[in-house]
Design an enzyme around this catalytic site. Structure first.
Site, PDB file in Angstrom:
ATOM      1  N   CYS A   1     -37.376  10.383 -19.397  1.00  0.00           N
ATOM      2  CA  CYS A   1     -38.420  11.644 -19.154  1.00  0.00           C
ATOM      3  C   CYS A   1     -38.338  12.047 -17.365  1.00  0.00           C
ATOM      4  CB  CYS A   1     -40.227  10.940 -19.288  1.00  0.00           C
ATOM      5  SG  CYS A   1     -40.089  10.912 -21.264  1.00  0.00           S
TER       6      CYS A   1
ATOM      7  N   LYS B   1     -35.125  13.727 -16.451  1.00  0.00           N
ATOM      8  CA  LYS B   1     -34.678  15.117 -17.212  1.00  0.00           C
ATOM      9  C   LYS B   1     -35.854  16.211 -16.864  1.00  0.00           C
ATOM     10  CE  LYS B   1     -36.605  14.588 -21.946  1.00  0.00           C
ATOM     11  NZ  LYS B   1     -37.598  15.351 -21.595  1.00  0.00           N
TER      12      LYS B   1
ATOM     13  N   LYS C   1     -37.605   0.133 -17.819  1.00  0.00           N
ATOM     14  CA  LYS C   1     -38.592  -0.584 -17.122  1.00  0.00           C
ATOM     15  C   LYS C   1     -38.832  -1.760 -18.120  1.00  0.00           C
ATOM     16  CE  LYS C   1     -42.088   2.360 -19.233  1.00  0.00           C
ATOM     17  NZ  LYS C   1     -43.262   3.136 -19.100  1.00  0.00           N
TER      18      LYS C   1
ATOM     19  N   GLY D   1     -38.286   0.742  -5.289  1.00  0.00           N
ATOM     20  CA  GLY D   1     -37.485   0.056  -6.339  1.00  0.00           C
ATOM     21  C   GLY D   1     -35.989   0.564  -5.971  1.00  0.00           C
TER      22      GLY D   1
ATOM     23  N   VAL E   1     -41.697   8.549 -29.308  1.00  0.00           N
ATOM     24  CA  VAL E   1     -42.959   9.564 -29.508  1.00  0.00           C
ATOM     25  C   VAL E   1     -43.520   9.596 -30.892  1.00  0.00           C
ATOM     26  CG1 VAL E   1     -44.127  11.563 -29.010  1.00  0.00           C
ATOM     27  CG2 VAL E   1     -42.624  10.518 -27.295  1.00  0.00           C
TER      28      VAL E   1
ATOM     29  N   GLY F   1     -36.017   6.035 -13.469  1.00  0.00           N
ATOM     30  CA  GLY F   1     -34.918   6.238 -14.483  1.00  0.00           C
ATOM     31  C   GLY F   1     -35.852   6.605 -15.903  1.00  0.00           C
TER      32      GLY F   1
ATOM     33  N   PHE G   1     -48.278   3.207  -8.747  1.00  0.00           N
ATOM     34  CA  PHE G   1     -47.110   4.295  -8.579  1.00  0.00           C
ATOM     35  C   PHE G   1     -46.642   4.140  -7.253  1.00  0.00           C
ATOM     36  CE2 PHE G   1     -44.685   6.617 -11.652  1.00  0.00           C
ATOM     37  CZ  PHE G   1     -45.135   5.953 -12.799  1.00  0.00           C
TER      38      PHE G   1
HETATM   39  P1  NAD Z   1     -36.237  10.187 -29.253  1.00  0.00           P
HETATM   40  O1  NAD Z   1     -34.805  10.433 -29.003  1.00  0.00           O
HETATM   41  O2  NAD Z   1     -36.627   8.596 -29.206  1.00  0.00           O
HETATM   42  O3  NAD Z   1     -36.808  10.551 -30.837  1.00  0.00           O
HETATM   43  C1  NAD Z   1     -36.302  11.864 -31.350  1.00  0.00           C
HETATM   44  C2  NAD Z   1     -36.046  11.699 -32.696  1.00  0.00           C
HETATM   45  O4  NAD Z   1     -35.933  13.028 -33.203  1.00  0.00           O
HETATM   46  C3  NAD Z   1     -34.935  10.854 -33.077  1.00  0.00           C
HETATM   47  O5  NAD Z   1     -35.043   9.943 -33.930  1.00  0.00           O
HETATM   48  C4  NAD Z   1     -34.046  11.859 -33.800  1.00  0.00           C
HETATM   49  O6  NAD Z   1     -33.130  11.288 -34.635  1.00  0.00           O
HETATM   50  C5  NAD Z   1     -34.851  12.905 -34.516  1.00  0.00           C
HETATM   51  N1  NAD Z   1     -34.452  14.144 -34.622  1.00  0.00           N
HETATM   52  C6  NAD Z   1     -33.431  14.822 -33.932  1.00  0.00           C
HETATM   53  N2  NAD Z   1     -33.385  15.989 -34.648  1.00  0.00           N
HETATM   54  C7  NAD Z   1     -34.117  16.174 -35.797  1.00  0.00           C
HETATM   55  C8  NAD Z   1     -34.382  16.927 -36.872  1.00  0.00           C
HETATM   56  N3  NAD Z   1     -33.679  18.230 -36.909  1.00  0.00           N
HETATM   57  N4  NAD Z   1     -35.384  16.603 -37.763  1.00  0.00           N
HETATM   58  C9  NAD Z   1     -35.713  15.508 -37.693  1.00  0.00           C
HETATM   59  N5  NAD Z   1     -35.544  14.533 -36.823  1.00  0.00           N
HETATM   60  C10 NAD Z   1     -34.766  14.846 -35.786  1.00  0.00           C
HETATM   61  O7  NAD Z   1     -37.091  11.002 -28.276  1.00  0.00           O
HETATM   62  P2  NAD Z   1     -38.740  10.718 -27.693  1.00  0.00           P
HETATM   63  O8  NAD Z   1     -38.509   9.753 -26.469  1.00  0.00           O
HETATM   64  O9  NAD Z   1     -39.419  10.092 -28.871  1.00  0.00           O
HETATM   65  O10 NAD Z   1     -38.805  11.712 -27.060  1.00  0.00           O
HETATM   66  C11 NAD Z   1     -39.368  13.100 -28.023  1.00  0.00           C
HETATM   67  C12 NAD Z   1     -39.967  14.086 -26.918  1.00  0.00           C
HETATM   68  O11 NAD Z   1     -41.281  13.447 -26.330  1.00  0.00           O
HETATM   69  C13 NAD Z   1     -39.060  14.531 -26.052  1.00  0.00           C
HETATM   70  O12 NAD Z   1     -39.233  15.894 -25.721  1.00  0.00           O
HETATM   71  C14 NAD Z   1     -39.500  13.713 -24.752  1.00  0.00           C
HETATM   72  O13 NAD Z   1     -39.590  14.298 -23.333  1.00  0.00           O
HETATM   73  C15 NAD Z   1     -41.052  13.682 -25.017  1.00  0.00           C
HETATM   74  N6  NAD Z   1     -41.833  12.575 -24.415  1.00  0.00           N
HETATM   75  C16 NAD Z   1     -41.271  11.283 -24.386  1.00  0.00           C
HETATM   76  C17 NAD Z   1     -42.116  10.177 -24.008  1.00  0.00           C
HETATM   77  C18 NAD Z   1     -41.289   8.903 -24.017  1.00  0.00           C
HETATM   78  O14 NAD Z   1     -41.826   8.049 -23.123  1.00  0.00           O
HETATM   79  N7  NAD Z   1     -40.193   8.471 -24.421  1.00  0.00           N
HETATM   80  C19 NAD Z   1     -43.246  10.463 -23.381  1.00  0.00           C
HETATM   81  C20 NAD Z   1     -43.829  11.641 -23.515  1.00  0.00           C
HETATM   82  C21 NAD Z   1     -42.929  12.511 -24.076  1.00  0.00           C
END
Ligand code: NAD
Length: 441
Positions: A261, A264, A322, A254, A11, A258, A250
């Site tokens: 998101c 959890k 995916k 399948g 993100v 997974g 949707f």
């Molecule tokens: P991710 O694990 O890919 O990225 C998180 C990043 O935060 C990592 O690079 C990690 O090193 C860093 N981090 C951890 N602690 C830190 C700190 N103290 N200071 C600075 N950086 C730090 O996670 P993501 O998939 O990007 O998801 C982030 C949030 O967004 C989650 O809450 C997730 O549920 C939400 N989200 C994710 C998606 C998705 O498709 N991945 C979509 C919408 C929302």
């Protein structure tokens, strides 16, 4: 505008890059030094279609910076995004230690008014907790806004640049004005910025993901019924999807949902419900159905081999949860592979992008093939676990010539059943009739 994004994962990196693309100057902060060094050196750390081009351009034009130092990262910024992990704790609740840890740190280093925006998916009430964590050490003015992210991995750049909607939870007029300006370039086609209170914004994200997970589990149950009643889930899907109230998207059955998101977030919403003494019955069933569905393909494979997988060798096409991503968090393919290995089988896998991530976890427990066809060498059957486009129209003659036996277990319903029968395959898919070939001896 000067912006900081804390957390540079799926993100954060997309958010930072896309914000820079419209002219903002963005500093991305991450505690992972290796990641930050790679990014500083022009290396994109995730696979996301379209991201690399934007990343390179904005890095070159000095609108995108990376650091491990939070204090340096927030200097001069008007807005600080938190895109930090919120993984499930042991009880299923969202673990807020990263978000609150950074909030507390911010309280120690803020010097002037800033808007702190929570982009992570967080339970209702988190904005208040973030506010309190900052206010513990900082008496100046600031606003905490909930701005959940709806981007989908695989099309994340498009989703960020042209969002269906932007949800902003705040009652601060000052923050509203700033965010209306910031998101202006992304909603020029008229898609709405929906303002609401913080709590509603936080719940909106969980409601969206839980609803989508419900759609998937519902269709997986319909598929299970189809298999037992001799109906074809493809027909049923088309039949119901043409109703506007249901919609076409949707509705694909399948091997279970997974990713980082859905599992959890459904779990976290159930946990939040329990905390306020409300039993969210539908979501409990959604999780149950998903667990069953994740095991379904392996149980079909087991049936085919009469419960004995010892010594069998399987090709697996697709490892990512995916297509169009290298993300393997909660990927059904990994569960399938673990079950096969536990039953005494061996595996040769191929995925266009996710193999390095899987290798880092499973090491040499499975073989990683150079191409999708190499994976078929010596395999008793092919298992399809991710619907990458390149698996949709393979060279079937090559597949037939390379597999030891013409057997395919397709967890993504990529091919038409009668056509596969005509080509000479024993082809099993999800929720569709099985045309049995004479048993191979
Ligand atoms: P991710 O694990 O890919 O990225 C998180 C990043 O935060 C990592 O690079 C990690 O090193 C860093 N981090 C951890 N602690 C830190 C700190 N103290 N200071 C600075 N950086 C730090 O996670 P993501 O998939 O990007 O998801 C982030 C949030 O967004 C989650 O809450 C997730 O549920 C939400 N989200 C994710 C998606 C998705 O498709 N991945 C979509 C919408 C929302």
């Amino acid at each position: 505008m000067k912006i900081t994004v804390v957390g540079t994962g799926y993100v954060g990196l997309v958010t930072g890059t896309c914000l820079a693309e419209t002219g903002n100057v963005v500093t991305c902060v991450d505690i992972d030094e290796r990641k930050v060094n790679k990014l500083k050196n022009g290396q994109v750390t995730i696979y996301e279609p379209g991201l690399e081009k934007l990343f390179e351009r904005n890095l070159k034009e000095e609108r995108l910076f990376f650091t491990t130092d939070l204090e340096e990262g927030i200097k001069d910024a008007a807005i600080i995004f938190l895109a930090l992990p919120t993984p499930p704790g042991e009880d299923g609740s969202a673990d807020l230690k990263y978000v609150l840890g950074v909030a507390e740190h911010l309280g120690k280093i803020l010097t002037d008014y800033k808007v702190i925006i929570d982009k992570s998916t967080v339970p209702v009430g988190t904005a208040e907790k973030v506010h309190a964590a900052i206010a513990k050490n900082y008496a100046g003015e600031f606003d905490v806004v909930s701005n959940p992210e709806f981007l989908r991995e695989g099309v994340a750049v498009d989703d960020f640049m042209k969002p269906d909607r932007v949800v902003i939870g705040t009652t601060s007029e000052r923050a509203k004005k700033l965010l209306t300006e910031l998101y202006g370039p992304y909603v020029r086609q008229g898609n709405p910025i929906i303002f609401m209170d913080e709590r509603s914004a936080e719940l909106t994200k969980y409601a969206a993901n839980s609803f989508l997970a419900t759609k998937i589990s519902f269709m997986n149950e319909i598929a299970q019924l189809c298999e037992r009643l001799g109906a074809d889930v493809d027909m049923v899907r088309r039949g119901i999807g043409s109703d506007d109230r249901i919609g076409k998207r949707f509705l694909f059955p399948g091997i279970g949902y997974g990713g980082s998101c859905f599992p959890k977030d459904v779990q976290a919403l159930v946990h939040s419900s329990n905390e306020v003494s409300y039993e969210f019955k539908i979501l409990n069933a959604v999780m149950d159905v998903n667990e069953t569905q994740k095991k379904h393909l392996v149980s079909r494979i087991n049936n085919h081999y009469e419960g004995n997988l010892q010594g069998k060798h399987f090709a697996v096409w697709g490892l990512a949860f995916k297509p169009n991503t290298d993300d393997i968090r909660e990927a059904p393919a990994l569960e399938i592979i673990n079950s096969l290995l536990a039953a005494g089988a061996t595996v040769s896998a191929f995925d266009p992008e996710a193999m390095p991530n899987v290798k880092a976890i499973v090491g040499d427990k499975i073989n990683f093939a150079e191409t999708q066809y190499d994976a078929l060498e010596g395999a008793d059957a092919l298992i399809i676990a991710t619907e990458w486009n390149e698996f949709r129209t393979p060279d079937f003659d090559k597949v037939l010539a390379t597999l030891k036996e013409p057997v395919i277990f397709d967890g993504r319903n990529l091919f038409e059943v009668p056509a596969m029968f005509e080509k000479g395959f024993h082809y099993e898919s999800i929720g569709r009739p099985l045309i049995q070939l004479p048993k191979i001896v």
